[in-house]
Design a protein around this motif. Sequence first.
Motif, PDB file in Angstrom:
ATOM      1  N   ALA A   1     -19.939 -25.427  30.970  1.00 54.83           N
ATOM      2  CA  ALA A   1     -19.504 -24.696  29.778  1.00 54.83           C
ATOM      3  C   ALA A   1     -18.457 -25.492  28.999  1.00 54.83           C
ATOM      4  O   ALA A   1     -18.494 -25.553  27.766  1.00 54.83           O
ATOM      5  CB  ALA A   1     -18.958 -23.330  30.178  1.00 54.83           C
ATOM      6  N   GLU A   2     -17.523 -26.125  29.733  1.00 58.12           N
ATOM      7  CA  GLU A   2     -16.504 -26.934  29.065  1.00 58.12           C
ATOM      8  C   GLU A   2     -17.133 -28.121  28.337  1.00 58.12           C
ATOM      9  O   GLU A   2     -16.737 -28.448  27.208  1.00 58.12           O
ATOM     10  CB  GLU A   2     -15.484 -27.428  30.090  1.00 58.12           C
ATOM     11  N   ARG A   3     -18.103 -28.746  28.988  1.00 59.60           N
ATOM     12  CA  ARG A   3     -18.770 -29.880  28.332  1.00 59.60           C
ATOM     13  C   ARG A   3     -19.534 -29.435  27.100  1.00 59.60           C
ATOM     14  O   ARG A   3     -19.563 -30.127  26.077  1.00 59.60           O
ATOM     15  CB  ARG A   3     -19.708 -30.561  29.329  1.00 59.60           C
TER      16      ARG A   3
ATOM     17  N   ASN B   1     -19.929 -29.140  21.209  1.00 54.38           N
ATOM     18  CA  ASN B   1     -19.960 -28.343  19.981  1.00 54.38           C
ATOM     19  C   ASN B   1     -18.780 -28.667  19.079  1.00 54.38           C
ATOM     20  O   ASN B   1     -18.915 -28.734  17.852  1.00 54.38           O
ATOM     21  CB  ASN B   1     -19.958 -26.849  20.323  1.00 54.38           C
ATOM     22  N   ARG B   2     -17.611 -28.859  19.700  1.00 53.77           N
ATOM     23  CA  ARG B   2     -16.437 -29.195  18.888  1.00 53.77           C
ATOM     24  C   ARG B   2     -16.605 -30.555  18.205  1.00 53.77           C
ATOM     25  O   ARG B   2     -16.280 -30.714  17.017  1.00 53.77           O
ATOM     26  CB  ARG B   2     -15.190 -29.209  19.779  1.00 53.77           C
TER      27      ARG B   2
ATOM     28  N   ALA C   1     -19.425 -31.927  17.450  1.00 54.20           N
ATOM     29  CA  ALA C   1     -20.450 -31.761  16.413  1.00 54.20           C
ATOM     30  C   ALA C   1     -19.833 -31.172  15.150  1.00 54.20           C
ATOM     31  O   ALA C   1     -20.178 -31.579  14.029  1.00 54.20           O
ATOM     32  CB  ALA C   1     -21.578 -30.870  16.931  1.00 54.20           C
ATOM     33  N   ARG C   2     -18.926 -30.205  15.316  1.00 57.91           N
ATOM     34  CA  ARG C   2     -18.265 -29.630  14.142  1.00 57.91           C
ATOM     35  C   ARG C   2     -17.410 -30.676  13.439  1.00 57.91           C
ATOM     36  O   ARG C   2     -17.369 -30.731  12.202  1.00 57.91           O
ATOM     37  CB  ARG C   2     -17.398 -28.442  14.564  1.00 57.91           C
ATOM     38  N   GLU C   3     -16.695 -31.490  14.233  1.00 53.67           N
ATOM     39  CA  GLU C   3     -15.863 -32.528  13.632  1.00 53.67           C
ATOM     40  C   GLU C   3     -16.714 -33.475  12.776  1.00 53.67           C
ATOM     41  O   GLU C   3     -16.347 -33.818  11.654  1.00 53.67           O
ATOM     42  CB  GLU C   3     -15.137 -33.310  14.727  1.00 53.67           C
ATOM     43  N   LEU C   4     -17.827 -33.917  13.336  1.00 54.67           N
ATOM     44  CA  LEU C   4     -18.695 -34.825  12.591  1.00 54.67           C
ATOM     45  C   LEU C   4     -19.282 -34.150  11.356  1.00 54.67           C
ATOM     46  O   LEU C   4     -19.357 -34.747  10.279  1.00 54.67           O
ATOM     47  CB  LEU C   4     -19.820 -35.332  13.502  1.00 54.67           C
ATOM     48  N   HIS C   5     -19.709 -32.892  11.518  1.00 51.82           N
ATOM     49  CA  HIS C   5     -20.288 -32.170  10.384  1.00 51.82           C
ATOM     50  C   HIS C   5     -19.274 -32.040   9.255  1.00 51.82           C
ATOM     51  O   HIS C   5     -19.591 -32.265   8.079  1.00 51.82           O
ATOM     52  CB  HIS C   5     -20.759 -30.783  10.839  1.00 51.82           C
ATOM     53  N   ASP C   6     -18.035 -31.685   9.609  1.00 45.99           N
ATOM     54  CA  ASP C   6     -17.032 -31.461   8.570  1.00 45.99           C
ATOM     55  C   ASP C   6     -16.622 -32.754   7.888  1.00 45.99           C
ATOM     56  O   ASP C   6     -16.598 -32.832   6.653  1.00 45.99           O
ATOM     57  CB  ASP C   6     -15.798 -30.781   9.180  1.00 45.99           C
ATOM     58  N   SER C   7     -16.275 -33.780   8.690  1.00 46.66           N
ATOM     59  CA  SER C   7     -15.760 -35.007   8.091  1.00 46.66           C
ATOM     60  C   SER C   7     -16.848 -35.826   7.414  1.00 46.66           C
ATOM     61  O   SER C   7     -16.720 -36.205   6.245  1.00 46.66           O
ATOM     62  CB  SER C   7     -15.067 -35.846   9.161  1.00 46.66           C
TER      63      SER C   7
ATOM     64  N   ILE D   1     -17.020 -22.568  10.889  1.00 50.78           N
ATOM     65  CA  ILE D   1     -15.744 -21.953  10.509  1.00 50.78           C
ATOM     66  C   ILE D   1     -15.504 -20.694  11.328  1.00 50.78           C
ATOM     67  O   ILE D   1     -14.401 -20.456  11.834  1.00 50.78           O
ATOM     68  CB  ILE D   1     -15.724 -21.650   8.998  1.00 50.78           C
ATOM     69  N   ARG D   2     -16.527 -19.874  11.465  1.00 53.35           N
ATOM     70  CA  ARG D   2     -16.380 -18.645  12.254  1.00 53.35           C
ATOM     71  C   ARG D   2     -16.061 -18.971  13.719  1.00 53.35           C
ATOM     72  O   ARG D   2     -15.260 -18.280  14.358  1.00 53.35           O
ATOM     73  CB  ARG D   2     -17.656 -17.808  12.149  1.00 53.35           C
ATOM     74  N   GLU D   3     -16.696 -20.020  14.253  1.00 57.43           N
ATOM     75  CA  GLU D   3     -16.421 -20.408  15.636  1.00 57.43           C
ATOM     76  C   GLU D   3     -14.983 -20.897  15.789  1.00 57.43           C
ATOM     77  O   GLU D   3     -14.303 -20.568  16.766  1.00 57.43           O
ATOM     78  CB  GLU D   3     -17.402 -21.491  16.072  1.00 57.43           C
ATOM     79  N   ARG D   4     -14.519 -21.699  14.828  1.00 59.22           N
ATOM     80  CA  ARG D   4     -13.142 -22.177  14.888  1.00 59.22           C
ATOM     81  C   ARG D   4     -12.167 -21.003  14.852  1.00 59.22           C
ATOM     82  O   ARG D   4     -11.207 -20.942  15.635  1.00 59.22           O
ATOM     83  CB  ARG D   4     -12.855 -23.105  13.695  1.00 59.22           C
TER      84      ARG D   4
END
Length: 400
Positions: free
Chosen positions: A182-184, A189-190, A192-198, A365-368
């Motif tokens: 679960a941690e991995r 996912n985190r 992936a969000r970083e790459l998606h946003d930046s 955004i909702r996940e963050r």
Amino acid sequence: MPRILAPLLAGATYARLLHLMVGWIFAGVLLMVYPGTYHKGLGEIVVASVCVDAALLVLVALVPAARLAEGVQARLLLVPDRERDISAEPSRTWADRRRTAGWLIGRVALGSVVGFATIFGLTGGFDLLSGADSLRYLPLVPPALFGYGWLVVAAGRLQLAMAVRLLGPSPAERLAEAELRAERLLERNRLARELHDSIGHALTVTVLQAGAAREVGDREFTAKALEVIEETGRRAMEDLERTLVLLRESPDADSPATVTERPGVEQLPALFDTARAAGSPVEARIEVSAGELPRVLSRESYRIVQEGVTNALRYAPGQPVSVRIAVRDGQLELRCANRTAVAGAGAVRPAGGTGRRGGKGLRGIRERAALLGGEAGAGASTDGAGEWVLAVRLPLRLGS
């Protein structure tokens, strides 16, 4: 027919036979060194051997490393389909020791059965074939060998089932493994969000700047657009290098990416300048300083605002964007609003989706917000202003 003969020819069958023989040899050695077995009946010898073997095996199972050694040996010789079905960890609880003791006793007992069947079968067969009527018993050799082979196959499979049952991961180990997975997953996912946003923001700005420079055709405007593209690309490369460092198991301490701080609210003015250079006026009102916020809250706030501005640039290019960041009642409030772009006769195209209930950006955004104990919402404003509004509330004290 091939299905019946295939197990008899498989290498795993004979590896399991070796594993069975090790257990039988252990019982045989104890039987030879145990005093008082001479001039005793077979029943007395068996009872004495069972009692002594069981007592010694229980004592061995009390040693934590015994479970580790048995697990490694079982993985090598029993050839399970999945190695994770058999644990290779030392005993940590009394339940682990009890299961190890049961495994050791069961292993020696099953190995003894197969070992005695092997010895008696060989000696009996030799006596029959070496006698005067050996030719009469010769036709019995193939079925006897076939039966013995399937005895080994069945015993090996039973031994494997016992190992999975008694040497398999304990409930605590299964829970720890599930938590690790679960941690991995959360970490992936985190990232992936970083790459998606930046990277998503950088590509959006780059496409808009390149398209505007081509349409305008002005040399000064083109030079400014190229400058914005260069700066945006440089920041995207820093984000990418930082993410790749997180993916490495042992990041290099001397790598520039390891010392590059992840952006926070103090970097928002540069983000707004990039949006303005892309042709969208930005009105920003930031009523909180970076020092007032926990670092993780500052970082996630930057990413949330970045995604809101990127959506505005992507779906409503050239439209004004309004950003407000303030603290109200112990909550950090983030609001990003922009005019919707006209898509047809009286219809509007929302800045943040293409008719769907939020894309990957809004879901991120909702996940963050949820991970920080807050909430996020996005949709068309209800005051008739014709705006698409992203509103996020985050607690200043994480976990509250």
